[in-house]
Design an enzyme around this catalytic site. Structure first.
Site, PDB file in Angstrom:
ATOM      1  CG  ASP A 124       1.122   5.020  -2.428  1.00 55.91           C
ATOM      2  OD1 ASP A 124       0.180   5.152  -3.218  1.00 55.91           O
ATOM      3  OD2 ASP A 124       2.294   5.299  -2.729  1.00 55.91           O
ATOM      4  NE  ARG A 136       8.986  12.305   9.335  1.00 55.75           N
ATOM      5  CZ  ARG A 136       8.713  11.265   8.565  1.00 55.75           C
ATOM      6  NH1 ARG A 136       7.472  10.923   8.344  1.00 55.75           N
ATOM      7  NH2 ARG A 136       9.689  10.570   7.995  1.00 55.75           N
ATOM      8  CG  PHE A 188       4.931  13.614  -2.937  1.00 57.90           C
ATOM      9  CD1 PHE A 188       5.174  12.471  -2.182  1.00 57.90           C
ATOM     10  CD2 PHE A 188       5.674  14.756  -2.676  1.00 57.90           C
ATOM     11  CE1 PHE A 188       6.148  12.474  -1.182  1.00 57.90           C
ATOM     12  CE2 PHE A 188       6.646  14.763  -1.687  1.00 57.90           C
ATOM     13  CZ  PHE A 188       6.885  13.622  -0.940  1.00 57.90           C
ATOM     14  CD  GLU A 202       1.248   3.291   7.779  1.00 59.60           C
ATOM     15  OE1 GLU A 202       1.763   4.287   8.297  1.00 59.60           O
ATOM     16  OE2 GLU A 202       1.901   2.392   7.221  1.00 59.60           O
ATOM     17  CG  ASP A 203       1.914   7.862   7.227  1.00 61.20           C
ATOM     18  OD1 ASP A 203       1.717   6.669   6.884  1.00 61.20           O
ATOM     19  OD2 ASP A 203       2.989   8.448   7.007  1.00 61.20           O
TER      20      ASP A 203
HETATM   21  P1  5GP Z   1       2.853   1.663   0.704  1.00 63.40           P
HETATM   22  O1  5GP Z   1       3.651   0.462   1.090  1.00 63.40           O
HETATM   23  O2  5GP Z   1       1.405   1.591   1.094  1.00 63.40           O
HETATM   24  O3  5GP Z   1       3.019   2.005  -0.746  1.00 63.40           O
HETATM   25  O4  5GP Z   1       3.557   2.858   1.420  1.00 63.40           O
HETATM   26  C1  5GP Z   1       3.133   3.448   2.580  1.00 63.40           C
HETATM   27  C2  5GP Z   1       4.177   4.445   3.023  1.00 63.40           C
HETATM   28  O5  5GP Z   1       4.694   5.206   1.923  1.00 63.40           O
HETATM   29  C3  5GP Z   1       3.560   5.463   3.964  1.00 63.40           C
HETATM   30  O6  5GP Z   1       3.578   5.026   5.305  1.00 63.40           O
HETATM   31  C4  5GP Z   1       4.397   6.691   3.718  1.00 63.40           C
HETATM   32  O7  5GP Z   1       5.553   6.645   4.539  1.00 63.40           O
HETATM   33  C5  5GP Z   1       4.825   6.568   2.266  1.00 63.40           C
HETATM   34  N1  5GP Z   1       3.936   7.378   1.392  1.00 63.40           N
HETATM   35  C6  5GP Z   1       2.962   6.927   0.574  1.00 63.40           C
HETATM   36  N2  5GP Z   1       2.359   7.935  -0.063  1.00 63.40           N
HETATM   37  C7  5GP Z   1       2.961   9.090   0.385  1.00 63.40           C
HETATM   38  C8  5GP Z   1       2.760  10.491   0.104  1.00 63.40           C
HETATM   39  O8  5GP Z   1       1.901  10.925  -0.677  1.00 63.40           O
HETATM   40  N3  5GP Z   1       3.581  11.357   0.761  1.00 63.40           N
HETATM   41  C9  5GP Z   1       4.542  10.957   1.643  1.00 63.40           C
HETATM   42  N4  5GP Z   1       5.274  11.903   2.221  1.00 63.40           N
HETATM   43  N5  5GP Z   1       4.761   9.631   1.928  1.00 63.40           N
HETATM   44  C10 5GP Z   1       3.970   8.711   1.312  1.00 63.40           C
END
Ligand code: 5GP
Length: 181
Positions: A101, A163, A150, A97-98
Protein backbone atom coordinates in the site's frame (compact mmCIF):
# COMPACT_ATOMS: atom_id res chain seq x y z
CA UNK A 1 -22.04 -12.88 2.71
CA UNK A 2 -23.75 -9.64 3.56
CA UNK A 3 -20.46 -7.81 4.08
CA UNK A 4 -19.49 -8.19 0.39
CA UNK A 5 -20.22 -5.08 -1.63
CA UNK A 6 -18.38 -6.30 -4.71
CA UNK A 7 -16.02 -9.16 -5.61
CA UNK A 8 -12.93 -7.51 -7.06
CA UNK A 9 -10.88 -10.63 -7.92
CA UNK A 10 -12.48 -14.06 -8.17
CA UNK A 11 -11.00 -17.30 -6.87
CA UNK A 12 -10.36 -18.48 -10.44
CA UNK A 13 -8.57 -15.26 -11.36
CA UNK A 14 -6.37 -15.52 -8.28
CA UNK A 15 -5.49 -19.16 -8.92
CA UNK A 16 -4.64 -18.53 -12.57
CA UNK A 17 -2.42 -15.56 -11.74
CA UNK A 18 -0.70 -17.31 -8.83
CA UNK A 19 0.15 -20.23 -11.13
CA UNK A 20 1.65 -17.76 -13.65
CA UNK A 21 3.73 -16.12 -10.92
CA UNK A 22 5.00 -19.52 -9.76
CA UNK A 23 6.00 -20.36 -13.32
CA UNK A 24 7.77 -17.01 -13.80
CA UNK A 25 9.72 -17.46 -10.56
CA UNK A 26 10.66 -21.04 -11.53
CA UNK A 27 11.96 -19.81 -14.90
CA UNK A 28 13.99 -17.04 -13.31
CA UNK A 29 15.61 -19.18 -10.60
CA UNK A 30 15.91 -22.57 -12.33
CA UNK A 31 17.67 -24.99 -9.99
CA UNK A 32 18.77 -22.28 -7.56
CA UNK A 33 17.26 -22.81 -4.11
CA UNK A 34 14.87 -20.03 -3.07
CA UNK A 35 14.22 -18.93 0.51
CA UNK A 36 10.62 -17.73 0.54
CA UNK A 37 9.87 -15.37 3.40
CA UNK A 38 6.21 -15.03 4.17
CA UNK A 39 4.98 -11.94 5.98
CA UNK A 40 2.29 -13.11 8.39
CA UNK A 41 -0.56 -13.25 8.56
CA UNK A 42 -1.71 -11.80 5.25
CA UNK A 43 0.85 -13.57 3.07
CA UNK A 44 0.02 -17.09 4.26
CA UNK A 45 -2.68 -18.09 1.74
CA UNK A 46 -0.60 -16.66 -1.07
CA UNK A 47 2.56 -18.46 0.05
CA UNK A 48 0.79 -21.84 0.20
CA UNK A 49 -0.68 -21.52 -3.30
CA UNK A 50 2.42 -19.92 -4.83
CA UNK A 51 4.85 -22.51 -3.45
CA UNK A 52 2.85 -25.30 -5.16
CA UNK A 53 3.68 -23.79 -8.55
CA UNK A 54 7.39 -23.20 -8.01
CA UNK A 55 9.53 -26.00 -9.42
CA UNK A 56 12.84 -24.63 -8.06
CA UNK A 57 13.80 -26.02 -4.65
CA UNK A 58 12.25 -23.83 -1.93
CA UNK A 59 12.43 -23.36 1.80
CA UNK A 60 10.12 -21.10 3.69
CA UNK A 61 10.27 -19.08 6.83
CA UNK A 62 7.94 -16.58 8.48
CA UNK A 63 8.09 -13.07 9.83
CA UNK A 64 5.49 -11.02 11.63
CA UNK A 65 5.52 -7.27 11.85
CA UNK A 66 3.25 -4.80 13.51
CA UNK A 67 2.94 -1.22 12.50
CA UNK A 68 2.61 1.52 15.09
CA UNK A 69 -0.16 4.00 14.46
CA UNK A 70 -3.89 3.65 14.02
CA UNK A 71 -5.70 0.92 12.15
CA UNK A 72 -6.15 2.70 8.84
CA UNK A 73 -2.98 4.78 8.55
CA UNK A 74 0.38 3.08 8.22
CA UNK A 75 2.94 5.04 10.25
CA UNK A 76 6.04 3.40 8.79
CA UNK A 77 7.35 2.63 12.25
CA UNK A 78 7.48 -1.13 12.24
CA UNK A 79 8.25 -3.62 14.98
CA UNK A 80 9.24 -7.22 14.27
CA UNK A 81 6.99 -9.37 16.46
CA UNK A 82 8.22 -12.67 15.07
CA UNK A 83 11.62 -13.01 13.44
CA UNK A 84 12.95 -15.59 10.99
CA UNK A 85 14.15 -18.90 12.37
CA UNK A 86 16.87 -19.40 9.75
CA UNK A 87 19.73 -17.16 8.65
CA UNK A 88 19.31 -15.76 5.12
CA UNK A 89 22.98 -14.99 4.60
CA UNK A 90 24.09 -16.02 1.10
CA UNK A 91 20.57 -17.15 0.13
CA UNK A 92 18.29 -16.13 -2.73
CA UNK A 93 15.39 -14.58 -0.86
CA UNK A 94 11.90 -13.69 -2.08
CA UNK A 95 9.60 -11.81 0.28
CA UNK A 96 6.00 -12.99 -0.15
CA UNK A 97 3.53 -10.25 0.77
CA UNK A 98 -0.24 -9.88 0.46
CA UNK A 99 -0.42 -6.21 -0.53
CA UNK A 100 1.82 -3.18 -0.87
CA UNK A 101 0.00 0.00 0.00
CA UNK A 102 2.12 2.93 1.21
CA UNK A 103 5.22 0.72 0.96
CA UNK A 104 6.38 1.82 4.42
CA UNK A 105 6.27 -1.68 5.94
CA UNK A 106 8.26 -3.23 3.12
CA UNK A 107 10.73 -0.38 3.00
CA UNK A 108 11.60 -1.10 6.62
CA UNK A 109 11.71 -4.86 6.00
CA UNK A 110 13.92 -4.50 2.92
CA UNK A 111 16.50 -2.51 4.88
CA UNK A 112 16.35 -4.96 7.72
CA UNK A 113 16.72 -8.05 5.52
CA UNK A 114 19.41 -6.49 3.30
CA UNK A 115 21.58 -6.01 6.37
CA UNK A 116 21.56 -9.81 6.83
CA UNK A 117 23.51 -10.22 3.55
CA UNK A 118 21.32 -12.42 1.36
CA UNK A 119 22.77 -13.34 -2.07
CA UNK A 120 19.71 -11.66 -3.63
CA UNK A 121 16.47 -10.16 -2.39
CA UNK A 122 13.27 -9.83 -4.39
CA UNK A 123 9.64 -9.02 -3.63
CA UNK A 124 6.58 -10.93 -4.74
CA UNK A 125 3.26 -9.32 -3.84
CA UNK A 126 -0.19 -10.56 -4.76
CA UNK A 127 -1.66 -7.06 -4.81
CA UNK A 128 -0.15 -3.68 -5.52
CA UNK A 129 -1.83 -0.34 -4.73
CA UNK A 130 0.58 2.03 -6.47
CA UNK A 131 -1.66 5.08 -6.07
CA UNK A 132 -1.08 5.17 -2.33
CA UNK A 133 2.70 4.74 -2.35
CA UNK A 134 4.78 6.94 -0.02
CA UNK A 135 8.17 5.35 -0.64
CA UNK A 136 9.46 3.74 -3.81
CA UNK A 137 9.67 -0.05 -3.60
CA UNK A 138 11.31 -2.23 -6.26
CA UNK A 139 8.61 -4.87 -6.78
CA UNK A 140 9.72 -7.84 -8.89
CA UNK A 141 6.55 -9.96 -9.10
CA UNK A 142 3.02 -8.52 -8.90
CA UNK A 143 -0.23 -10.47 -9.07
CA UNK A 144 -2.68 -7.62 -9.63
CA UNK A 145 -2.64 -3.83 -9.61
CA UNK A 146 -5.61 -2.74 -7.50
CA UNK A 147 -7.39 0.56 -6.91
CA UNK A 148 -7.06 2.51 -3.69
CA UNK A 149 -9.92 0.75 -1.87
CA UNK A 150 -10.09 -1.22 1.36
CA UNK A 151 -9.84 -4.88 0.31
CA UNK A 152 -10.62 -8.06 2.21
CA UNK A 153 -10.19 -11.80 1.60
CA UNK A 154 -7.47 -14.25 0.50
CA UNK A 155 -5.22 -13.28 3.41
CA UNK A 156 -6.45 -9.73 3.90
CA UNK A 157 -8.44 -9.26 7.06
CA UNK A 158 -11.17 -7.09 8.41
CA UNK A 159 -10.74 -7.12 12.21
CA UNK A 160 -8.80 -10.38 11.79
CA UNK A 161 -11.73 -12.04 10.00
CA UNK A 162 -12.24 -13.17 6.37
CA UNK A 163 -8.58 -14.06 5.71
CA UNK A 164 -9.83 -17.52 4.67
CA UNK A 165 -12.20 -16.29 1.96
CA UNK A 166 -10.83 -17.53 -1.39
CA UNK A 167 -11.58 -14.32 -3.33
CA UNK A 168 -10.90 -10.62 -2.79
CA UNK A 169 -13.78 -8.28 -2.14
CA UNK A 170 -14.63 -4.71 -1.26
CA UNK A 171 -16.74 -4.66 1.92
CA UNK A 172 -19.84 -2.53 2.33
CA UNK A 173 -18.78 0.78 3.91
CA UNK A 174 -21.36 0.45 6.70
CA UNK A 175 -19.18 -2.35 8.16
CA UNK A 176 -16.02 -0.30 8.55
CA UNK A 177 -17.22 3.32 8.42
CA UNK A 178 -16.61 3.76 12.19
CA UNK A 179 -12.93 2.98 11.68
CA UNK A 180 -12.23 5.54 9.01
CA UNK A 181 -14.34 8.37 10.48
P1 5GP B 1 1.98 -0.49 3.81
O1 5GP B 1 3.08 -0.34 4.80
O2 5GP B 1 2.44 -0.89 2.44
O3 5GP B 1 1.09 0.72 3.77
O4 5GP B 1 1.05 -1.58 4.41
C1 5GP B 1 1.02 -2.90 4.04
C2 5GP B 1 0.10 -3.65 4.97
O5 5GP B 1 -1.10 -2.91 5.25
C3 5GP B 1 -0.36 -4.94 4.33
O6 5GP B 1 0.54 -6.00 4.55
C4 5GP B 1 -1.72 -5.16 4.95
O7 5GP B 1 -1.56 -5.84 6.18
C5 5GP B 1 -2.23 -3.75 5.23
N1 5GP B 1 -3.14 -3.31 4.15
C6 5GP B 1 -2.87 -2.42 3.16
N2 5GP B 1 -3.93 -2.26 2.36
C7 5GP B 1 -4.91 -3.10 2.84
C8 5GP B 1 -6.26 -3.39 2.41
O8 5GP B 1 -6.80 -2.88 1.42
N3 5GP B 1 -6.94 -4.30 3.17
C9 5GP B 1 -6.41 -4.91 4.27
N4 5GP B 1 -7.17 -5.78 4.92
N5 5GP B 1 -5.13 -4.64 4.70
C10 5GP B 1 -4.39 -3.75 3.98
Amino acid sequence: MDIVERVLITEEEIQTRVRELGQAISQDYGDKPIALICILKGGLMFLCDLAKHITSPVTYDFMSVSSYGDATQSSGVVRITKDLEESIEGKHVIIVEDIIDTGLTLSYLLNNLRSRNPASLRICTLLNKPSNRKVEIPVDYVGFEVPNAFLVGYGLDFRQLYRNIPYIFIPKPKYYQDEID
